[in-house]
Motif scaffolding. Structure first.
Motif, mmCIF file in Angstrom:
data_model
loop_
_atom_site.group_PDB
_atom_site.id
_atom_site.type_symbol
_atom_site.label_atom_id
_atom_site.label_comp_id
_atom_site.label_asym_id
_atom_site.label_seq_id
_atom_site.Cartn_x
_atom_site.Cartn_y
_atom_site.Cartn_z
ATOM 1 N N HIS A 18 0.869 -1.113 0.022
ATOM 2 C CA HIS A 18 -0.024 0.031 0.093
ATOM 3 C C HIS A 18 0.870 1.488 0.118
ATOM 4 O O HIS A 18 0.511 2.275 -0.367
ATOM 5 C CB HIS A 18 -1.041 0.025 1.225
ATOM 6 C CG HIS A 18 -1.976 -1.036 0.995
ATOM 7 N ND1 HIS A 18 -2.898 -1.056 -0.003
ATOM 8 C CD2 HIS A 18 -2.152 -2.127 1.762
ATOM 9 C CE1 HIS A 18 -3.832 -1.872 0.105
ATOM 10 N NE2 HIS A 18 -3.358 -2.776 0.921
ATOM 11 N N SER A 21 1.142 1.326 -3.949
ATOM 12 C CA SER A 21 -0.163 1.112 -4.750
ATOM 13 C C SER A 21 -0.946 2.544 -4.782
ATOM 14 O O SER A 21 -0.675 3.265 -3.825
ATOM 15 C CB SER A 21 -1.049 0.061 -4.352
ATOM 16 O OG SER A 21 -1.511 0.461 -2.938
ATOM 17 N N GLY A 22 -1.577 2.890 -5.823
ATOM 18 C CA GLY A 22 -2.417 4.103 -5.866
ATOM 19 C C GLY A 22 -1.706 5.239 -6.077
ATOM 20 O O GLY A 22 -2.305 6.312 -6.315
ATOM 21 N N LYS A 23 -0.482 5.119 -6.024
ATOM 22 C CA LYS A 23 0.363 6.679 -6.504
ATOM 23 C C LYS A 23 -0.358 6.917 -7.881
ATOM 24 O O LYS A 23 -0.066 8.191 -8.204
ATOM 25 C CB LYS A 23 2.036 6.353 -6.770
ATOM 26 C CG LYS A 23 2.389 6.151 -4.995
ATOM 27 C CD LYS A 23 3.775 6.062 -5.249
ATOM 28 C CE LYS A 23 4.572 6.156 -3.867
ATOM 29 N NZ LYS A 23 5.788 6.022 -3.765
ATOM 30 N N ASP A 26 -5.420 3.536 -8.988
ATOM 31 C CA ASP A 26 -6.184 2.703 -8.125
ATOM 32 C C ASP A 26 -5.388 2.228 -6.806
ATOM 33 O O ASP A 26 -4.188 1.879 -7.020
ATOM 34 C CB ASP A 26 -6.472 1.518 -9.032
ATOM 35 C CG ASP A 26 -7.339 0.186 -8.182
ATOM 36 O OD1 ASP A 26 -7.572 0.570 -7.112
ATOM 37 O OD2 ASP A 26 -8.187 -0.499 -8.830
ATOM 38 N N LYS A 27 -6.014 2.327 -5.711
ATOM 39 C CA LYS A 27 -5.107 1.943 -4.675
ATOM 40 C C LYS A 27 -5.103 0.615 -4.208
ATOM 41 O O LYS A 27 -4.370 0.299 -3.256
ATOM 42 C CB LYS A 27 -5.973 2.882 -3.356
ATOM 43 C CG LYS A 27 -5.856 4.296 -3.485
ATOM 44 C CD LYS A 27 -6.571 4.864 -2.169
ATOM 45 C CE LYS A 27 -6.452 6.330 -2.294
ATOM 46 N NZ LYS A 27 -7.116 7.193 -1.191
ATOM 47 N N THR A 28 -5.647 -0.200 -4.951
ATOM 48 C CA THR A 28 -5.717 -1.564 -4.714
ATOM 49 C C THR A 28 -4.573 -2.252 -5.618
ATOM 50 O O THR A 28 -4.756 -3.629 -5.610
ATOM 51 C CB THR A 28 -7.185 -2.329 -4.783
ATOM 52 O OG1 THR A 28 -7.660 -2.383 -6.268
ATOM 53 C CG2 THR A 28 -8.101 -1.545 -3.736
ATOM 54 N N GLU A 34 4.769 1.857 -10.581
ATOM 55 C CA GLU A 34 4.575 1.649 -9.103
ATOM 56 C C GLU A 34 5.328 0.340 -8.539
ATOM 57 O O GLU A 34 5.985 0.294 -7.748
ATOM 58 C CB GLU A 34 3.316 1.404 -8.706
ATOM 59 C CG GLU A 34 2.437 2.806 -8.815
ATOM 60 C CD GLU A 34 0.978 2.673 -8.534
ATOM 61 O OE1 GLU A 34 0.303 3.744 -8.485
ATOM 62 O OE2 GLU A 34 0.441 1.500 -8.530
#
Length: 95
Positions: A18, A21-23, A26-28, A34
């Protein structure tokens, strides 16, 4: 009740995913960018500081089991498990 070493390891795997992710959306999931940042920052000593785009593309394609253009948590855990198995083989001398 104290947290066990294995529980700490599991929490770390989740936290690291986490962190990256999401940078880019989508954070998932992890995008290719990434994933590259995660690999170079978190596993650079093991994988080497490879900037080989073809190698990264292959890793990403192999990880992206469902071919959706992202790496989800399950695909990320598969990568970590495989690298951990290779490290164990290296340190125990088993092939």
């Amino acid at each position: 009740m104290s947290i066990t070493d294995l529980q700490k390891g599991m929490a770390t795997l989740i936290t690291v995913f986490h962190k990256y992710s999401g940078k880019e959306g989508d954070k998932t999931t992890l995008s290719k960018g990434e994933l590259k940042e995660l690999l170079s920052t978190e596993l650079g000593d093991i994988l080497g500081k490879s900037s080989d785009k073809a190698a990264l593309d292959k890793i990403f394609k192999d990880l992206d089991a469902n071919a959706d253009g992202t790496v989800d948590f399950q695909e990320y855990i598969t990568l970590v498990a495989c690298i951990t198995m290779l490290c164990n083989e290296f340190f125990t001398g088993k092939k």
